[in-house]
Design a protein around this motif. Structure first.
Motif, PDB file in Angstrom:
ATOM      1  N   ASP A 139      22.214   2.027 -25.162  1.00 12.25           N
ATOM      2  CA  ASP A 139      20.746   1.536 -25.249  1.00 12.25           C
ATOM      3  C   ASP A 139      20.903  -0.117 -25.008  1.00 12.25           C
ATOM      4  O   ASP A 139      20.053  -0.843 -24.730  1.00 12.25           O
ATOM      5  N   SER A 140      21.684  -0.814 -25.641  1.00 16.59           N
ATOM      6  CA  SER A 140      22.170  -2.407 -25.521  1.00 16.59           C
ATOM      7  C   SER A 140      22.569  -2.654 -24.100  1.00 16.59           C
ATOM      8  O   SER A 140      22.667  -3.915 -23.843  1.00 16.59           O
ATOM      9  N   PRO A 159      15.466   9.582 -27.376  1.00 19.53           N
ATOM     10  CA  PRO A 159      14.435   8.773 -26.326  1.00 19.53           C
ATOM     11  C   PRO A 159      15.433   7.858 -25.600  1.00 19.53           C
ATOM     12  O   PRO A 159      16.161   7.105 -26.076  1.00 19.53           O
ATOM     13  N   GLY A 160      14.849   8.044 -24.354  1.00 23.77           N
ATOM     14  CA  GLY A 160      15.438   6.930 -23.577  1.00 23.77           C
ATOM     15  C   GLY A 160      16.854   7.370 -22.948  1.00 23.77           C
ATOM     16  O   GLY A 160      17.589   6.568 -22.360  1.00 23.77           O
ATOM     17  N   ALA A 276      21.573   5.030 -20.221  1.00 22.44           N
ATOM     18  CA  ALA A 276      20.165   4.761 -20.770  1.00 22.44           C
ATOM     19  C   ALA A 276      19.151   5.248 -19.370  1.00 22.44           C
ATOM     20  O   ALA A 276      19.476   4.523 -18.245  1.00 22.44           O
ATOM     21  N   SER A 277      18.118   5.895 -19.616  1.00 19.43           N
ATOM     22  CA  SER A 277      17.465   6.291 -18.314  1.00 19.43           C
ATOM     23  C   SER A 277      16.532   5.025 -17.889  1.00 19.43           C
ATOM     24  O   SER A 277      16.130   5.164 -16.732  1.00 19.43           O
TER      25      SER A 277
END
Length: 316
Positions: A139-140, A159-160, A276-277
């Motif tokens: 995510d980061s 999510p994501g 991460a999408s």
């Protein structure tokens, strides 16, 4: 007023060619179009940049100053394009990926060896953690890709997060070569009700053991809580109990233990590739994803030859 970079580069071309007509021919523009753009640049600069005379043009002092900067900008832009071409062609760059220990000791080396053979100029950096930590790294964008896992009763759905299923990793039983089940092709959890168990302490496989034994109608009797699978194998080798482990955790199987398949009753861990999408993959990440897919397909075809494949990946 700011200076238009494209007009600065056009001025540099006029200086190189020595005339507006020459610059127009080099750039396949009309002379009038070049002249109009230079006039606009002079308006932006607030002073003349060219002295126009019968023999052609010469740069004013302001024009010479701008051409010096324009040439520097042109070199930087060409260097940027070269660097982008190198990255796109995987002739340079780096890639950060995430993993977890059991695939880092089995599946990952196969993919890394293949990737480095194809793209030796791309530097790989690997971070090992548990699923939650790996998802945070994705995510980061501290890592671009990560190997992850899940089980049927707790599918990975964040999510994501975009995940690709690479392969299935069935659970297997590890026993001493002197154990009553050694040499058997397979067994079931119902047949294991009276066994003593060696389990990884504070590890997802402990939940796998509990769920599987409960489904077979008994409570597992824990004889030893190990910190890693090598320790668990050592205790199984001296007959302290039997071990439940994902197949990919057994790439370094000891000579004094053996595995027994659990058939359709074996819980299956899915090995996943996550990203991460909302982050567009780099060329290096896209290339490594393809290598992961190909390596997973080869591993599925390898059957019981996992140990041999992993040892081959470790060779220089």
């Amino acid at each position: 007023m700011s200076l238009d970079v494209r007009r600065l580069l056009l001025l540099a071309q006029v200086a190189r060619q020595g005339s507006i007509t020459g610059a127009a021919a080099a750039l396949t523009y009309t002379p009038s179009a070049v002249s109009q753009q230079i006039s606009r640049l002079e308006a932006e600069a607030g002073q003349p940049l060219l002295d126009r005379h019968a023999r052609g043009i010469t740069l004013t002092e302001a024009g010479e100053a701008l051409v010096t900067h324009a040439e520097r900008i042109d070199r930087e832009l060409r260097a940027a394009r070269t660097e982008l071409d190198e990255l796109a062609g995987l002739r340079a760059g780096s890639l950060r990926i995430g993993t977890f220990p059991t695939v880092a000791a089995s599946f990952l080396p196969l993919a890394v060896r293949e990737f480095r053979g194809r793209y030796p100029a791309v530097a790989l950096a690997v971070h090992s953690a548990r699923n939650a930590g790996l998802i945070e790294l994705l995510d980061s964008r501290e890592v671009e890709l990560s190997l992850l896992w899940d089980y049927e009763w707790r599918r990975l759905s964040e999510p994501g997060l975009e995940v690709t299923h690479l392969l299935d990793d069935p659970t297997t039983l590890v026993v001493s070569k002197a154990h009553r089940l050694a040499g058997r092709g397979s067994t079931t959890f119902a047949e294991l009700a009276g066994e003593q168990w060696i389990v990884r302490d504070d590890h997802p496989v402990a939940e796998v053991l509990t769920r599987s034994c409960h489904a077979a109608g008994f409570e597992p009797s824990i004889a030893y809580r190990a910190h890693d699978y090598q320790e668990a194998q050592a205790m199984a080798a001296v007959g302290l109990g039997v071990v439940l482990a994902p197949r990919l955790a057994l790439a370094g199987l000891r000579d004094d233990v053996t595995t027994v398949a659990l058939g359709s009753s074996a819980p299956v861990r899915r090995i996943l590739l996550g990203r991460a999408s909302h982050h567009r993959p780099t060329p290096a990440a896209a290339a490594l994803r393809q290598v992961f897919l190909e390596t997973a397909a080869a591993l599925r075809d390898a059957g019981d030859e996992l140990d041999r494949l992993v040892r081959r990946a470790a060779l220089p």
